[in-house]
Design a protein around this motif. Structure first.
Motif, short mmCIF file in Angstrom:
data_model
loop_
_atom_site.label_atom_id
_atom_site.label_comp_id
_atom_site.label_asym_id
_atom_site.label_seq_id
_atom_site.Cartn_x
_atom_site.Cartn_y
_atom_site.Cartn_z
N PRO A 65 0.93 -1.21 -0.12
CA PRO A 65 -0.02 -0.04 0.06
C PRO A 65 0.90 1.39 -0.07
O PRO A 65 0.32 2.28 -0.71
CB PRO A 65 -0.86 0.06 1.20
N ASP A 66 2.12 1.09 0.50
CA ASP A 66 2.72 2.36 0.61
C ASP A 66 3.35 2.55 -0.60
O ASP A 66 3.55 3.77 -1.08
CB ASP A 66 3.92 2.31 1.67
N GLU A 67 3.68 1.74 -1.08
CA GLU A 67 4.48 1.74 -2.61
C GLU A 67 3.17 2.23 -3.59
O GLU A 67 3.68 3.40 -4.35
CB GLU A 67 5.12 0.58 -3.20
N VAL A 68 2.04 1.72 -3.48
CA VAL A 68 1.10 2.07 -4.53
C VAL A 68 0.68 3.57 -4.24
O VAL A 68 0.68 4.52 -5.31
CB VAL A 68 -0.27 1.59 -4.27
N GLU A 69 0.65 4.23 -3.05
CA GLU A 69 0.39 5.56 -2.76
C GLU A 69 1.65 6.37 -3.14
O GLU A 69 1.13 7.44 -3.86
CB GLU A 69 0.22 5.88 -1.10
N ALA A 70 2.88 6.01 -3.00
CA ALA A 70 3.97 6.63 -3.63
C ALA A 70 3.68 6.95 -4.99
O ALA A 70 4.08 7.92 -5.56
CB ALA A 70 5.22 6.27 -3.18
N LEU A 71 3.50 5.91 -5.89
CA LEU A 71 3.21 5.97 -7.08
C LEU A 71 1.99 6.85 -7.52
O LEU A 71 2.20 7.61 -8.37
CB LEU A 71 2.82 4.57 -7.68
N ARG A 72 0.87 6.86 -6.75
CA ARG A 72 -0.33 7.42 -6.91
C ARG A 72 0.16 9.36 -6.99
O ARG A 72 0.07 9.99 -7.87
CB ARG A 72 -1.40 7.52 -6.06
N VAL A 73 1.03 9.50 -5.86
CA VAL A 73 1.48 10.95 -5.59
C VAL A 73 2.30 11.30 -6.72
O VAL A 73 2.52 12.54 -7.18
CB VAL A 73 2.41 10.96 -4.14
N GLY A 82 2.70 10.22 -9.83
CA GLY A 82 1.57 10.17 -11.07
C GLY A 82 1.00 11.73 -10.94
O GLY A 82 0.75 12.16 -12.17
N ALA A 83 0.61 12.07 -10.02
CA ALA A 83 -0.41 13.36 -9.84
C ALA A 83 0.64 14.54 -9.95
O ALA A 83 0.13 15.45 -10.55
CB ALA A 83 -1.15 13.40 -8.40
N ALA A 84 1.95 14.33 -9.54
CA ALA A 84 2.61 15.54 -9.78
C ALA A 84 3.24 15.53 -11.21
O ALA A 84 3.18 16.67 -11.72
CB ALA A 84 3.97 15.09 -8.72
N ILE A 85 3.41 14.45 -11.96
CA ILE A 85 3.82 14.73 -13.17
C ILE A 85 2.31 15.12 -14.00
O ILE A 85 2.57 15.99 -14.99
CB ILE A 85 4.29 13.38 -13.91
N ASP A 86 1.28 14.61 -13.64
CA ASP A 86 -0.07 14.94 -14.51
C ASP A 86 0.04 16.70 -14.31
O ASP A 86 -0.50 17.50 -15.10
CB ASP A 86 -1.03 14.52 -13.75
N ARG A 89 0.52 22.12 -17.22
CA ARG A 89 1.09 23.56 -17.30
C ARG A 89 2.07 23.77 -18.45
O ARG A 89 2.78 24.65 -18.47
CB ARG A 89 1.74 23.73 -15.96
N MET A 90 2.31 22.73 -19.24
CA MET A 90 3.34 22.90 -20.39
C MET A 90 3.03 23.87 -21.37
O MET A 90 3.97 24.59 -21.69
CB MET A 90 3.62 21.51 -20.92
#
Length: 164
Positions: free
Chosen positions: A136-144, A146-150, A155-156
């Motif tokens: 679960p911690d790895e899934v949350e880190a991936l979600r965070v 992914g949201a940052a790169i989105d 804004r590009m």
């Protein structure tokens, strides 16, 4: 990290592997959290199928491993010592050892010389299976992440302009 070691140990035991030998790179970082530099001197996580892991490091980088917060036993070796003899002593009479897929060839040969009665195989299948399943911690880190790169991609258009 302990749950990762435990899962790696279980997978190794299931596959008849007595110890995993992991050198600097993504797998060492995954299992220990330690970002070791790939130096000419041996750094190697020795993870027996049962028992406690040991990180083997040159004495001169021991302070870096300690400062990184590595939560396992650290065995350091001096310049006049043979680190492969130290590794061999830690795995005892292992019938089969699995080496990191990206271990330098000279190190693989040195491991084989230090453990002449052991069979050497690749650790990749075990580590790949381990790393495919996210906690679960790895899934949350991936979600965070992914949201940052989105947010960056959204804004590009503000940052890029046609022309020189």
């Amino acid at each position: 990290m302990t749950s990762r070691w435990t899962r790696a140990q279980l997978l190794a035991a299931e596959q008849g592997i007595d110890a995993l030998l992991i050198t600097p790179g993504a797998n060492l970082r995954y299992l220990t959290g330690y970002h070791a530099l790939p130096l000419e001197r041996l750094t190697c996580l020795v993870l027996p199928a049962s028992g406690d892991p040991t990180l083997v490091v040159p004495a001169l980088v021991r302070p870096a491993a300690v400062a990184a917060g590595v939560d396992i036993d650290i065995a350091s070796w001096q310049e006049t010592e043979d680190p492969f003899a130290l590794v061999a002593g830690l795995v005892g009479g292992a019938a089969t050892v699995a080496v990191d897929d990206h271990m330098w060839a000279e190190r693989v040969f040195a491991v084989q010389d230090a453990l002449p009665s052991s069979r050497t195989v690749l650790a990749g299948p075990i580590l790949q299976e381990l790393r495919l399943r996210k906690d679960p911690d790895e899934v949350e880190a991936l979600r965070v992440a992914g949201a940052a790169i989105d947010r960056v991609h959204a804004r590009m258009g503000e940052w890029l302009r046609p022309g020189p």
